[in-house]
Design a protein around this motif. Structure first.
Motif, mmCIF file in Angstrom:
data_model
loop_
_atom_site.group_PDB
_atom_site.id
_atom_site.type_symbol
_atom_site.label_atom_id
_atom_site.label_comp_id
_atom_site.label_asym_id
_atom_site.label_seq_id
_atom_site.Cartn_x
_atom_site.Cartn_y
_atom_site.Cartn_z
ATOM 1 N N VAL A 231 0.836 -1.204 0.000
ATOM 2 C CA VAL A 231 0.000 0.000 0.000
ATOM 3 C C VAL A 231 0.871 1.255 0.000
ATOM 4 O O VAL A 231 0.605 2.223 -0.724
ATOM 5 N N ARG A 232 1.927 1.249 0.793
ATOM 6 C CA ARG A 232 2.768 2.442 0.918
ATOM 7 C C ARG A 232 3.675 2.679 -0.292
ATOM 8 O O ARG A 232 3.930 3.826 -0.663
ATOM 9 N N ASN A 233 4.160 1.597 -0.931
ATOM 10 C CA ASN A 233 5.258 1.760 -1.879
ATOM 11 C C ASN A 233 4.980 1.300 -3.302
ATOM 12 O O ASN A 233 5.760 1.649 -4.200
ATOM 13 N N ALA A 234 3.940 0.531 -3.552
ATOM 14 C CA ALA A 234 3.696 0.041 -4.902
ATOM 15 C C ALA A 234 3.346 1.196 -5.839
ATOM 16 O O ALA A 234 2.613 2.114 -5.473
ATOM 17 N N ALA A 235 3.869 1.129 -7.061
ATOM 18 C CA ALA A 235 3.602 2.185 -8.037
ATOM 19 C C ALA A 235 2.119 2.285 -8.368
ATOM 20 O O ALA A 235 1.625 3.364 -8.706
ATOM 21 N N SER B 229 -0.369 1.601 -6.202
ATOM 22 C CA SER B 229 -1.168 1.653 -4.976
ATOM 23 C C SER B 229 -2.298 2.660 -5.122
ATOM 24 O O SER B 229 -2.061 3.814 -5.485
ATOM 25 N N PRO B 230 -3.547 2.264 -4.815
ATOM 26 C CA PRO B 230 -4.671 3.201 -4.930
ATOM 27 C C PRO B 230 -4.583 4.379 -3.963
ATOM 28 O O PRO B 230 -5.109 5.452 -4.267
ATOM 29 N N ASN B 231 -3.949 4.192 -2.809
ATOM 30 C CA ASN B 231 -3.840 5.284 -1.833
ATOM 31 C C ASN B 231 -2.702 5.005 -0.854
ATOM 32 O O ASN B 231 -2.914 4.387 0.192
ATOM 33 N N PRO B 232 -1.476 5.467 -1.148
ATOM 34 C CA PRO B 232 -0.337 5.221 -0.256
ATOM 35 C C PRO B 232 -0.460 5.902 1.100
ATOM 36 O O PRO B 232 0.281 5.571 2.021
#
Length: 217
Positions: free
Chosen positions: A78-82, A84-87
């Protein structure tokens, strides 16, 4: 449990990530008693990550031990994926792990709040209340992106950040403004206006925080 009468949870989107059916039912009963109405469930981190695309959560509550994608790896995604819908979404981790290593691992993958089992209504409410009323600025370093891990305040420093060398990367991003604005509106104006005070701090090239700075979640 004394609930803050000014908080309105009815329009907040809440995502529960838990592989145990009994625990999912327990969460549902507790949260509906708090007047949450927009609740979705996922049985592991992979399912939750996909669900976030259609159900944008304002708060995520996740278990730690799940298969195939556990709560730690889910939070890091969630925090780092390119994609991610909402980091920036607040993440509360609920787990049976009570040891310091697990707490520090949760902190280091970007968890906002940590709650040890057994789950109680008061404990769950206190973590939810914390992420709504006391949001922390997000920090970006070469090895970490997530909420500021320092909870201790240097009273001698009057600047906007914890260290004079910290620098904001511009004003809040659109994602930050949407995340904070949506959650603030949904709780009927109770949330503090954080858009002028909460941003992303660039700590590249500064001395790293010490263990004493961080403390336990």
């Amino acid at each position: 449990m004394a609930q803050d009468s000014e908080l309105n949870f009815s329009r907040i989107n809440l995502l529960i990530v838990e592989d145990n059916l009994f625990m999912r039912n327990l969460y549902s009963a507790i949260l509906r008693a708090m007047e949450f109405e927009q609740i979705r469930m996922a049985s592991d981190g992979s399912e939750a990550f996909e669900l976030m695309r259609d159900f944008p959560p304002d708060i995520i509550i996740t278990d730690a031990a799940m298969q195939p994608l556990d709560g730690f790896d889910f939070a890091q995604l969630v925090r780092n994926a390119a994609d991610s819908p909402n980091p920036l979404v607040p993440i509360i981790m609920v787990t049976g792990y009570h040891n310091r290593a697990s707490v520090e691992r949760a902190r280091d993958v970007g968890i906002n709040e940590y709650l040890a089992k057994p789950v109680t209504p008061a404990g769950l409410y206190s973590r939810i209340h914390q992420v709504i009323t006391r949001p922390r600025p997000f920090v970006r370093t070469p090895t970490y992106f997530g909420p500021n891990r320092r909870r201790r305040t240097n009273l001698a420093f009057s600047g906007p950040f914890r260290r004079a060398s910290d620098k904001r990367i511009g004003p809040p991003t659109r994602a930050e403004a949407r995340a904070h604005g949506r959650l603030r509106r949904k709780s009927q104006g109770f949330l503090h206006d954080t858009q002028n005070t909460v941003g992303v701090m660039n700590m590249t090239g500064t001395d790293g925080p010490t263990a004493d700075d961080w403390g336990m979640i």
